[in-house]
Design an enzyme around this catalytic site. Structure first.
Site, short mmCIF file in Angstrom:
data_model
loop_
_atom_site.label_atom_id
_atom_site.label_comp_id
_atom_site.label_asym_id
_atom_site.label_seq_id
_atom_site.Cartn_x
_atom_site.Cartn_y
_atom_site.Cartn_z
N HIS A 62 -56.12 -27.91 -13.96
CA HIS A 62 -55.26 -29.32 -13.33
C HIS A 62 -55.07 -30.68 -14.06
O HIS A 62 -54.93 -30.61 -14.62
CB HIS A 62 -56.09 -29.78 -11.29
CG HIS A 62 -56.03 -28.45 -11.16
ND1 HIS A 62 -56.30 -28.91 -9.41
CD2 HIS A 62 -54.62 -27.56 -10.22
CE1 HIS A 62 -56.13 -27.70 -9.20
NE2 HIS A 62 -55.38 -26.92 -9.71
N ASP A 64 -54.54 -34.13 -13.20
CA ASP A 64 -55.51 -35.27 -14.34
C ASP A 64 -56.91 -35.21 -14.52
O ASP A 64 -57.30 -35.83 -15.01
CB ASP A 64 -55.42 -35.50 -12.38
CG ASP A 64 -55.85 -34.48 -11.58
OD1 ASP A 64 -55.95 -33.46 -11.62
OD2 ASP A 64 -57.41 -34.62 -10.37
N ASP A 210 -63.69 -30.70 -9.76
CA ASP A 210 -63.63 -30.20 -8.93
C ASP A 210 -64.46 -29.92 -8.31
O ASP A 210 -64.77 -28.43 -8.64
CB ASP A 210 -62.33 -30.73 -8.56
CG ASP A 210 -61.61 -32.02 -9.43
OD1 ASP A 210 -62.02 -33.04 -9.76
OD2 ASP A 210 -60.32 -32.27 -8.60
#
Length: 301
Positions: A62, A64, A210
Protein backbone atom coordinates in the site's frame (compact mmCIF):
# COMPACT_ATOMS: atom_id res chain seq x y z
CA UNK A 1 18.05 -0.36 21.18
CA UNK A 2 16.58 2.80 19.67
CA UNK A 3 13.45 3.46 17.61
CA UNK A 4 13.08 6.70 15.63
CA UNK A 5 9.61 7.29 14.24
CA UNK A 6 9.87 9.13 10.92
CA UNK A 7 6.15 8.86 10.17
CA UNK A 8 3.24 7.11 11.86
CA UNK A 9 -0.02 8.32 10.35
CA UNK A 10 -2.35 6.36 8.07
CA UNK A 11 -3.29 6.97 4.45
CA UNK A 12 -2.13 10.35 3.15
CA UNK A 13 0.74 12.68 4.06
CA UNK A 14 -0.22 16.08 5.45
CA UNK A 15 1.63 19.31 6.21
CA UNK A 16 2.61 18.20 9.70
CA UNK A 17 2.21 14.42 9.56
CA UNK A 18 3.86 11.67 7.55
CA UNK A 19 2.89 8.11 6.57
CA UNK A 20 4.63 5.11 8.06
CA UNK A 21 8.40 4.87 8.26
CA UNK A 22 10.72 3.96 11.11
CA UNK A 23 14.43 3.67 11.74
CA UNK A 24 15.35 0.89 14.13
CA UNK A 25 18.85 0.74 15.63
CA UNK A 26 20.30 -2.26 17.44
CA UNK A 27 23.88 -3.52 17.88
CA UNK A 28 25.13 -0.41 16.04
CA UNK A 29 23.11 -1.31 12.94
CA UNK A 30 20.30 0.67 11.31
CA UNK A 31 17.25 -0.92 9.70
CA UNK A 32 14.63 1.11 7.83
CA UNK A 33 11.09 -0.23 8.26
CA UNK A 34 8.54 0.89 5.66
CA UNK A 35 9.13 3.91 3.47
CA UNK A 36 6.12 6.15 3.00
CA UNK A 37 6.27 9.46 1.15
CA UNK A 38 8.61 11.95 2.78
CA UNK A 39 10.89 9.38 4.36
CA UNK A 40 14.11 10.79 2.95
CA UNK A 41 13.12 14.31 4.01
CA UNK A 42 12.57 13.01 7.54
CA UNK A 43 15.94 11.23 7.45
CA UNK A 44 17.62 14.52 6.59
CA UNK A 45 15.62 16.44 9.17
CA UNK A 46 16.82 14.10 11.90
CA UNK A 47 20.41 14.04 10.62
CA UNK A 48 20.50 10.30 9.91
CA UNK A 49 23.31 9.20 7.62
CA UNK A 50 21.90 7.62 4.47
CA UNK A 51 25.02 5.49 4.06
CA UNK A 52 24.24 3.56 7.25
CA UNK A 53 20.99 2.18 5.82
CA UNK A 54 21.74 -1.12 4.09
CA UNK A 55 18.53 -3.06 4.77
CA UNK A 56 14.95 -1.86 4.16
CA UNK A 57 11.90 -3.88 5.25
CA UNK A 58 8.55 -3.14 3.58
CA UNK A 59 5.45 -4.56 5.27
CA UNK A 60 3.08 -4.42 2.29
CA UNK A 61 2.50 -2.68 -1.02
CA UNK A 62 0.00 0.00 0.00
CA UNK A 63 1.25 3.46 -0.91
CA UNK A 64 1.50 4.90 2.58
CA UNK A 65 4.16 2.27 3.34
CA UNK A 66 5.95 2.18 -0.02
CA UNK A 67 5.75 5.34 -2.13
CA UNK A 68 8.90 6.88 -0.66
CA UNK A 69 11.09 3.93 -1.63
CA UNK A 70 11.79 4.79 -5.28
CA UNK A 71 12.78 8.32 -4.28
CA UNK A 72 15.16 7.07 -1.62
CA UNK A 73 16.72 4.51 -3.98
CA UNK A 74 17.24 7.25 -6.59
CA UNK A 75 18.75 9.64 -4.05
CA UNK A 76 21.22 6.97 -2.97
CA UNK A 77 22.54 6.98 -6.56
CA UNK A 78 22.79 10.78 -6.64
CA UNK A 79 24.83 10.56 -3.45
CA UNK A 80 27.24 8.12 -5.19
CA UNK A 81 26.38 5.25 -2.92
CA UNK A 82 28.60 2.20 -3.28
CA UNK A 83 27.28 -0.10 -0.51
CA UNK A 84 24.87 -2.89 -1.42
CA UNK A 85 21.21 -2.23 -0.59
CA UNK A 86 18.86 -5.06 0.39
CA UNK A 87 15.08 -4.59 0.15
CA UNK A 88 12.73 -7.10 1.80
CA UNK A 89 9.04 -7.05 0.94
CA UNK A 90 6.09 -8.83 -0.69
CA UNK A 91 6.42 -10.40 -4.10
CA UNK A 92 5.86 -7.65 -6.65
CA UNK A 93 8.09 -5.06 -5.03
CA UNK A 94 10.96 -5.81 -7.42
CA UNK A 95 8.74 -5.31 -10.46
CA UNK A 96 7.38 -2.03 -9.08
CA UNK A 97 10.79 -0.51 -8.41
CA UNK A 98 12.57 -1.79 -11.51
CA UNK A 99 9.75 -0.54 -13.77
CA UNK A 100 10.16 2.97 -12.36
CA UNK A 101 13.93 2.85 -12.75
CA UNK A 102 13.62 1.54 -16.32
CA UNK A 103 10.99 4.09 -17.39
CA UNK A 104 13.12 6.96 -16.11
CA UNK A 105 16.37 5.50 -17.50
CA UNK A 106 17.76 5.59 -13.99
CA UNK A 107 20.30 3.02 -12.92
CA UNK A 108 21.74 2.52 -9.48
CA UNK A 109 25.43 3.01 -8.83
CA UNK A 110 25.31 0.17 -6.31
CA UNK A 111 24.05 -3.39 -6.12
CA UNK A 112 20.32 -3.50 -5.38
CA UNK A 113 19.00 -6.81 -4.06
CA UNK A 114 15.33 -7.72 -3.60
CA UNK A 115 14.21 -10.42 -1.18
CA UNK A 116 10.59 -11.08 -2.11
CA UNK A 117 8.28 -12.71 0.42
CA UNK A 118 5.32 -14.99 -0.20
CA UNK A 119 5.06 -17.31 2.79
CA UNK A 120 2.06 -17.04 5.09
CA UNK A 121 4.11 -18.65 7.87
CA UNK A 122 6.74 -16.89 9.95
CA UNK A 123 10.20 -17.29 8.43
CA UNK A 124 13.75 -16.17 9.12
CA UNK A 125 14.69 -13.65 6.43
CA UNK A 126 17.85 -12.03 7.80
CA UNK A 127 20.64 -13.09 10.13
CA UNK A 128 24.13 -11.89 10.94
CA UNK A 129 26.41 -12.23 13.96
CA UNK A 130 24.33 -9.79 15.99
CA UNK A 131 20.68 -9.76 14.86
CA UNK A 132 17.95 -11.98 13.43
CA UNK A 133 14.81 -10.82 11.62
CA UNK A 134 11.69 -12.97 11.22
CA UNK A 135 8.42 -12.18 9.51
CA UNK A 136 5.17 -11.83 11.47
CA UNK A 137 2.28 -12.73 9.14
CA UNK A 138 -0.51 -10.17 9.52
CA UNK A 139 -4.13 -10.05 8.37
CA UNK A 140 -4.80 -7.09 6.09
CA UNK A 141 -6.50 -6.45 2.77
CA UNK A 142 -3.38 -7.53 0.87
CA UNK A 143 -0.42 -9.75 1.75
CA UNK A 144 1.30 -8.13 4.74
CA UNK A 145 4.10 -8.96 7.16
CA UNK A 146 5.30 -7.46 10.38
CA UNK A 147 8.91 -7.95 11.40
CA UNK A 148 10.48 -9.31 14.57
CA UNK A 149 14.01 -8.08 15.29
CA UNK A 150 15.89 -10.04 17.94
CA UNK A 151 19.34 -9.37 19.30
CA UNK A 152 21.86 -12.20 19.45
CA UNK A 153 23.77 -11.91 22.69
CA UNK A 154 25.66 -15.17 23.01
CA UNK A 155 28.83 -13.77 24.55
CA UNK A 156 29.21 -14.05 28.30
CA UNK A 157 30.50 -11.17 30.43
CA UNK A 158 33.95 -11.53 31.99
CA UNK A 159 34.21 -11.49 35.78
CA UNK A 160 37.44 -9.54 35.83
CA UNK A 161 38.11 -10.17 39.53
CA UNK A 162 38.04 -13.93 39.04
CA UNK A 163 40.11 -13.73 35.86
CA UNK A 164 42.79 -11.75 37.71
CA UNK A 165 42.68 -14.16 40.65
CA UNK A 166 43.71 -16.98 38.32
CA UNK A 167 46.23 -14.70 36.54
CA UNK A 168 44.71 -15.51 33.15
CA UNK A 169 46.33 -13.79 30.17
CA UNK A 170 44.26 -11.32 28.09
CA UNK A 171 44.73 -13.53 25.01
CA UNK A 172 42.15 -15.94 26.52
CA UNK A 173 39.46 -13.28 27.03
CA UNK A 174 37.63 -13.89 23.75
CA UNK A 175 37.59 -17.63 24.38
CA UNK A 176 36.14 -16.96 27.83
CA UNK A 177 33.45 -14.66 26.39
CA UNK A 178 32.52 -17.41 23.96
CA UNK A 179 31.94 -19.84 26.86
CA UNK A 180 35.26 -21.70 26.86
CA UNK A 181 37.02 -23.07 29.93
CA UNK A 182 40.67 -22.19 30.62
CA UNK A 183 43.51 -24.63 31.31
CA UNK A 184 46.17 -23.18 33.60
CA UNK A 185 49.89 -23.97 33.28
CA UNK A 186 49.65 -26.59 36.05
CA UNK A 187 46.88 -28.38 34.17
CA UNK A 188 44.02 -27.08 36.32
CA UNK A 189 40.81 -26.54 34.34
CA UNK A 190 38.94 -23.41 35.40
CA UNK A 191 35.24 -23.71 34.57
CA UNK A 192 33.85 -20.88 32.45
CA UNK A 193 31.03 -20.24 34.92
CA UNK A 194 33.61 -19.21 37.52
CA UNK A 195 35.08 -16.63 35.16
CA UNK A 196 31.94 -15.07 33.68
CA UNK A 197 28.50 -13.68 34.30
CA UNK A 198 25.46 -14.55 32.22
CA UNK A 199 24.99 -12.32 29.14
CA UNK A 200 22.45 -9.53 29.17
CA UNK A 201 18.96 -10.63 28.10
CA UNK A 202 18.45 -10.42 24.36
CA UNK A 203 16.46 -7.34 23.34
CA UNK A 204 13.65 -7.66 20.83
CA UNK A 205 11.33 -5.44 18.79
CA UNK A 206 8.16 -6.42 16.94
CA UNK A 207 6.74 -4.15 14.23
CA UNK A 208 3.09 -4.88 13.39
CA UNK A 209 1.33 -2.64 10.88
CA UNK A 210 -1.23 -2.96 9.19
CA UNK A 211 -3.53 -5.65 10.52
CA UNK A 212 -7.01 -6.42 11.72
CA UNK A 213 -7.22 -7.70 15.32
CA UNK A 214 -5.24 -10.93 15.03
CA UNK A 215 -4.64 -13.03 18.19
CA UNK A 216 -2.84 -15.57 16.00
CA UNK A 217 0.29 -13.41 16.12
CA UNK A 218 0.56 -13.62 19.92
CA UNK A 219 2.83 -16.72 20.09
CA UNK A 220 5.27 -15.09 17.65
CA UNK A 221 5.72 -11.94 19.74
CA UNK A 222 5.49 -13.46 23.22
CA UNK A 223 7.53 -11.52 25.80
CA UNK A 224 9.15 -9.10 23.34
CA UNK A 225 10.61 -5.96 24.85
CA UNK A 226 8.77 -3.58 22.53
CA UNK A 227 5.71 -4.06 20.35
CA UNK A 228 4.70 -1.45 17.79
CA UNK A 229 1.10 -2.17 16.86
CA UNK A 230 -1.09 -0.19 14.55
CA UNK A 231 -4.05 1.59 16.14
CA UNK A 232 -5.76 3.29 13.25
CA UNK A 233 -9.05 3.90 15.04
CA UNK A 234 -10.54 4.58 18.44
CA UNK A 235 -13.22 2.26 19.75
CA UNK A 236 -16.00 4.54 18.55
CA UNK A 237 -14.94 3.66 14.99
CA UNK A 238 -14.41 -0.08 15.61
CA UNK A 239 -16.81 -0.81 12.75
CA UNK A 240 -14.43 1.00 10.38
CA UNK A 241 -11.49 -0.99 11.72
CA UNK A 242 -13.25 -4.23 10.93
CA UNK A 243 -14.32 -3.07 7.48
CA UNK A 244 -10.87 -1.77 6.45
CA UNK A 245 -8.97 -4.55 8.27
CA UNK A 246 -7.24 -2.28 10.74
CA UNK A 247 -7.12 -2.25 14.55
CA UNK A 248 -8.27 -0.03 17.39
CA UNK A 249 -6.14 1.12 20.31
CA UNK A 250 -7.99 -1.27 22.62
CA UNK A 251 -7.37 -4.18 20.27
CA UNK A 252 -3.66 -3.32 20.08
CA UNK A 253 -3.51 -3.21 23.88
CA UNK A 254 -5.26 -6.58 24.07
CA UNK A 255 -2.58 -8.12 21.86
CA UNK A 256 0.14 -6.55 24.03
CA UNK A 257 -1.47 -7.91 27.19
CA UNK A 258 -1.92 -11.44 25.81
CA UNK A 259 1.66 -11.47 24.48
CA UNK A 260 3.00 -10.15 27.81
CA UNK A 261 5.24 -7.60 26.12
CA UNK A 262 7.10 -4.99 28.15
CA UNK A 263 6.16 -1.88 26.16
CA UNK A 264 3.46 -1.09 23.60
CA UNK A 265 3.99 1.67 21.05
CA UNK A 266 0.86 2.81 19.23
CA UNK A 267 0.82 4.35 15.74
CA UNK A 268 -0.73 4.45 12.25
CA UNK A 269 -3.41 6.83 13.46
CA UNK A 270 -6.24 7.84 11.17
CA UNK A 271 -5.95 11.51 10.29
CA UNK A 272 -9.63 12.00 11.17
CA UNK A 273 -8.63 12.65 14.81
CA UNK A 274 -7.57 16.09 15.99
CA UNK A 275 -5.54 14.63 18.89
CA UNK A 276 -3.87 11.26 19.50
CA UNK A 277 -4.10 11.46 23.32
CA UNK A 278 -7.30 9.42 23.37
CA UNK A 279 -5.44 6.44 21.85
CA UNK A 280 -3.23 6.22 24.92
CA UNK A 281 -6.18 6.62 27.28
CA UNK A 282 -8.16 3.82 25.67
CA UNK A 283 -5.18 1.45 25.46
CA UNK A 284 -4.11 2.01 29.08
CA UNK A 285 -7.45 0.66 30.26
CA UNK A 286 -6.18 -2.72 29.01
CA UNK A 287 -2.38 -2.52 29.16
CA UNK A 288 -0.35 -0.17 31.40
CA UNK A 289 2.92 0.49 29.53
CA UNK A 290 1.71 2.45 26.51
CA UNK A 291 3.78 4.89 24.45
CA UNK A 292 2.47 7.07 21.65
CA UNK A 293 4.47 7.21 18.44
CA UNK A 294 4.57 10.57 16.71
CA UNK A 295 6.57 11.92 13.82
CA UNK A 296 10.13 12.67 14.87
CA UNK A 297 9.99 11.07 18.29
CA UNK A 298 12.70 8.63 19.41
CA UNK A 299 12.53 5.93 22.05
CA UNK A 300 15.60 4.45 23.74
CA UNK A 301 15.09 1.00 25.23
Amino acid sequence: MKLTVLGCYAATPRTLTNPTSQLFEIKNQMFLIDCGEGTQVQLRKHKIKFSRINHIFISHLHGDHLYGLIGLISTFTLLNRVNDLHVYGPKGIKEIILLQLKASASYTSYNLYFHELESKESELIYEDDHVTVRTIPLAHRIYTNGYLFREKNSQRKINIDEVKKYDIDVCYYQKIKNGGDVVLEDGTVVDNKLLTFNPEPEKSYAFCSDTVFNPGMVPLIKNVDVLYHESTFLESEAHLAERTMHSTAIQAATIAKEAEVKHLVLGHYSTRYASIDAFKEEAEAIFPNVLLADDGISFDF
